[in-house]
Motif scaffolding. Structure first.
Motif, short mmCIF file in Angstrom:
data_model
loop_
_atom_site.label_atom_id
_atom_site.label_comp_id
_atom_site.label_asym_id
_atom_site.label_seq_id
_atom_site.Cartn_x
_atom_site.Cartn_y
_atom_site.Cartn_z
N GLU A 160 0.81 -1.22 0.00
CA GLU A 160 0.00 0.00 0.00
C GLU A 160 0.84 1.27 0.00
N ASP A 161 1.95 1.25 0.72
CA ASP A 161 2.79 2.44 0.78
C ASP A 161 3.37 2.75 -0.61
N LEU A 162 3.86 1.74 -1.30
CA LEU A 162 4.42 1.95 -2.63
C LEU A 162 3.33 2.41 -3.60
N ALA A 163 2.14 1.82 -3.50
CA ALA A 163 1.03 2.22 -4.36
C ALA A 163 0.67 3.69 -4.12
N HIS A 164 0.65 4.10 -2.88
CA HIS A 164 0.34 5.50 -2.55
C HIS A 164 1.42 6.43 -3.12
N ARG A 165 2.67 6.05 -2.94
CA ARG A 165 3.77 6.87 -3.44
C ARG A 165 3.73 6.95 -4.96
N ALA A 166 3.36 5.85 -5.62
CA ALA A 166 3.25 5.85 -7.09
C ALA A 166 2.12 6.77 -7.53
N ARG A 167 0.99 6.74 -6.85
CA ARG A 167 -0.13 7.63 -7.20
C ARG A 167 0.27 9.09 -7.03
N VAL A 168 0.95 9.41 -5.94
CA VAL A 168 1.38 10.78 -5.69
C VAL A 168 2.39 11.23 -6.76
N ALA A 169 3.36 10.38 -7.06
CA ALA A 169 4.38 10.73 -8.06
C ALA A 169 3.74 10.92 -9.43
N SER A 221 -1.35 9.48 -15.54
CA SER A 221 -2.05 8.39 -14.84
C SER A 221 -1.00 7.47 -14.24
N VAL A 222 -1.39 6.70 -13.25
CA VAL A 222 -0.47 5.74 -12.64
C VAL A 222 0.00 4.75 -13.70
N SER A 223 -0.92 4.32 -14.56
CA SER A 223 -0.57 3.37 -15.62
C SER A 223 0.52 3.94 -16.53
N LYS A 224 0.30 5.16 -17.01
CA LYS A 224 1.29 5.78 -17.90
C LYS A 224 2.60 6.03 -17.17
N TYR A 225 2.52 6.47 -15.92
CA TYR A 225 3.72 6.74 -15.13
C TYR A 225 4.56 5.47 -14.96
N LEU A 226 3.90 4.36 -14.59
CA LEU A 226 4.62 3.10 -14.40
C LEU A 226 5.15 2.55 -15.72
N ALA A 227 4.38 2.71 -16.81
CA ALA A 227 4.85 2.24 -18.11
C ALA A 227 6.11 2.98 -18.53
N GLU A 228 6.12 4.31 -18.35
CA GLU A 228 7.30 5.10 -18.71
C GLU A 228 8.49 4.76 -17.82
N ALA A 229 8.23 4.58 -16.53
CA ALA A 229 9.31 4.22 -15.60
C ALA A 229 9.89 2.85 -15.97
N THR A 230 9.02 1.92 -16.34
CA THR A 230 9.48 0.59 -16.74
C THR A 230 10.31 0.66 -18.02
#
Length: 85
Positions: free
Chosen positions: A10-19, A26-35
């Motif tokens: 949950e902590d990582l999910a929250h930090r990902a949403r905030v970032a 979006s979280v999806s786009k953010y994580l895709a770009e980070a990956t």
């Protein structure tokens, strides 16, 4: 576009949403770009490691014993090099 499901605490999910929100994504786009960035960095590192391995092999070859091919202080001619002895 392929959908995937990931699990994280949950902590990582929250930090990902905030970032993602800070980045305006979006979280999806953010994580895709980070990956993508991480994979490309890993691929570059692997290519650099292979290049370094090849350079080290060449350095070992060039650092090997030197051959003295001169004769009386001069390089042999093509005929002298190819002469059967």
């Amino acid at each position: 576009m392929k959908n995937i499901t990931i699990s994280m605490d949950e902590d990582l999910a929250h930090r990902a949403r905030v970032a993602a929100a800070r980045a305006g994504k979006s979280v999806s786009k953010y994580l895709a770009e980070a990956t993508r960035e991480r994979i490309e960095a890993d691929e570059r590192a692997a290519a650099d490691q292979e290049r370094n391995r090849q350079l080290e092999a060449l350095e070992r070859i060039f650092a090997g014993p030197k051959w003295n091919v001169t004769e009386n202080g001069r390089m042999p001619t093509a005929d002298e090099r190819n002469a059967r002895r």
